[in-house]
Design a protein around this motif. Sequence first.
Motif, PDB file in Angstrom:
ATOM      1  N   ILE A 110      10.151  25.799  26.154  1.00 51.14           N
ATOM      2  CA  ILE A 110      11.420  25.626  25.445  1.00 51.14           C
ATOM      3  C   ILE A 110      11.275  26.115  24.013  1.00 51.14           C
ATOM      4  O   ILE A 110      10.210  25.991  23.406  1.00 51.14           O
ATOM      5  CB  ILE A 110      11.896  24.152  25.479  1.00 51.14           C
ATOM      6  CG1 ILE A 110      13.369  24.049  25.051  1.00 51.14           C
ATOM      7  CG2 ILE A 110      11.004  23.238  24.654  1.00 51.14           C
ATOM      8  CD1 ILE A 110      14.021  22.751  25.432  1.00 51.14           C
ATOM      9  N   SER A 111      12.321  26.708  23.509  1.00 50.29           N
ATOM     10  CA  SER A 111      12.344  27.187  22.128  1.00 50.29           C
ATOM     11  C   SER A 111      13.424  26.409  21.380  1.00 50.29           C
ATOM     12  O   SER A 111      14.581  26.371  21.797  1.00 50.29           O
ATOM     13  CB  SER A 111      12.637  28.684  22.096  1.00 50.29           C
ATOM     14  OG  SER A 111      12.667  29.144  20.766  1.00 50.29           O
ATOM     15  N   SER A 114      17.272  27.888  27.225  1.00 51.67           N
ATOM     16  CA  SER A 114      17.421  28.564  25.941  1.00 51.67           C
ATOM     17  C   SER A 114      18.516  27.841  25.164  1.00 51.67           C
ATOM     18  O   SER A 114      19.669  27.774  25.604  1.00 51.67           O
ATOM     19  CB  SER A 114      17.794  30.030  26.155  1.00 51.67           C
ATOM     20  OG  SER A 114      17.980  30.678  24.921  1.00 51.67           O
ATOM     21  N   LYS A 139      21.529  29.066  18.798  1.00 51.90           N
ATOM     22  CA  LYS A 139      21.379  28.779  17.372  1.00 51.90           C
ATOM     23  C   LYS A 139      22.525  27.953  16.806  1.00 51.90           C
ATOM     24  O   LYS A 139      22.430  27.416  15.700  1.00 51.90           O
ATOM     25  CB  LYS A 139      21.237  30.088  16.591  1.00 51.90           C
ATOM     26  CG  LYS A 139      19.937  30.818  16.866  1.00 51.90           C
ATOM     27  CD  LYS A 139      19.841  32.121  16.096  1.00 51.90           C
ATOM     28  CE  LYS A 139      18.533  32.835  16.380  1.00 51.90           C
ATOM     29  NZ  LYS A 139      18.419  34.124  15.659  1.00 51.90           N
ATOM     30  N   GLN A 175      13.334  26.087  32.664  1.00 50.47           N
ATOM     31  CA  GLN A 175      13.394  26.761  31.367  1.00 50.47           C
ATOM     32  C   GLN A 175      14.804  26.663  30.805  1.00 50.47           C
ATOM     33  O   GLN A 175      15.774  26.633  31.557  1.00 50.47           O
ATOM     34  CB  GLN A 175      12.995  28.235  31.527  1.00 50.47           C
ATOM     35  CG  GLN A 175      12.702  28.945  30.234  1.00 50.47           C
ATOM     36  CD  GLN A 175      12.079  30.326  30.467  1.00 50.47           C
ATOM     37  OE1 GLN A 175      11.420  30.546  31.476  1.00 50.47           O
ATOM     38  NE2 GLN A 175      12.284  31.238  29.552  1.00 50.47           N
TER      39      GLN A 175
END
Length: 198
Positions: A37-38, A15, A18, A13
Motif C-alpha cells: 500500500i502507498s 491505490s 492524493k 492491493q
Amino acid sequence: NSGTFSGCSSLKQISIPKSVNLIGQSAFDGCSSLSKISIPSSVTTIEENTFKDCSSLNQISIPSSIKSIEENAFSGCSSLTQISIPVSIKSIKSNTFKDCSSLKKISIPKSVNNIESYAFYGCSSLLQISIPSAVTQIKFATFSGCSSLKEIEIPSSVVSIGCNAFKNCSALTDILIPSSVEVISDNAFSGCTSLKKI
C-alpha cells in the motif's frame, strides 16, 4: 471513516488517491491479503488500528507528511520485514508494531522522544534497534519477546527501565546500562537467557 475496508480479507492491493487526507481508524484492519500500500502525502495521521492484522503486508512507505502514528497502527503485520519512520514523528504509541514477527530492521529517527508500552512487543525477528537520545523512559514491555535482538544501546538520556521492558529477549548477550538510569523495574531483563555482560 472508521472501518472502511475492515475485514476485506481478499483485498491484495489498493491505490489511495492524493485527494484523500484522512484514513479512518481500523480502515484496513484484518485485510489479511493486502501486501502493498502507498500512503499519499496528503495524509497526516495513521489512525488507531489502521493496518492491524494485515498479515500479508510486506511493503509500506510512510511519507514525511505523517505527523502521528497511533496505537496498534501496524500491530499483527507479521509479514512486514522493515519500515522507516519519518523524522516528522515524535512518539511511537502503544502496540504500534506489536507482533510484527518478521520485522528485522526499523529506523527510528532522532526526532522520537517517546516510545510507549508494548511498542515492539513480540517482534521476534528484530536483530537490532537504536533508541534515540531524546528518549527518557523505556516503558512497560516495550521490547518484550524480541527474541532475536542481540544488541541494544540505551542512551544516557534514559532514567528508567520499566517492568518487562526486555523480558524474554533471549538472544541479548550484553547490555550497557548508563549511569543516568535511576530505576530498573520488576522483570526488566527476565528470560534474557544469553545475557553474559551488563
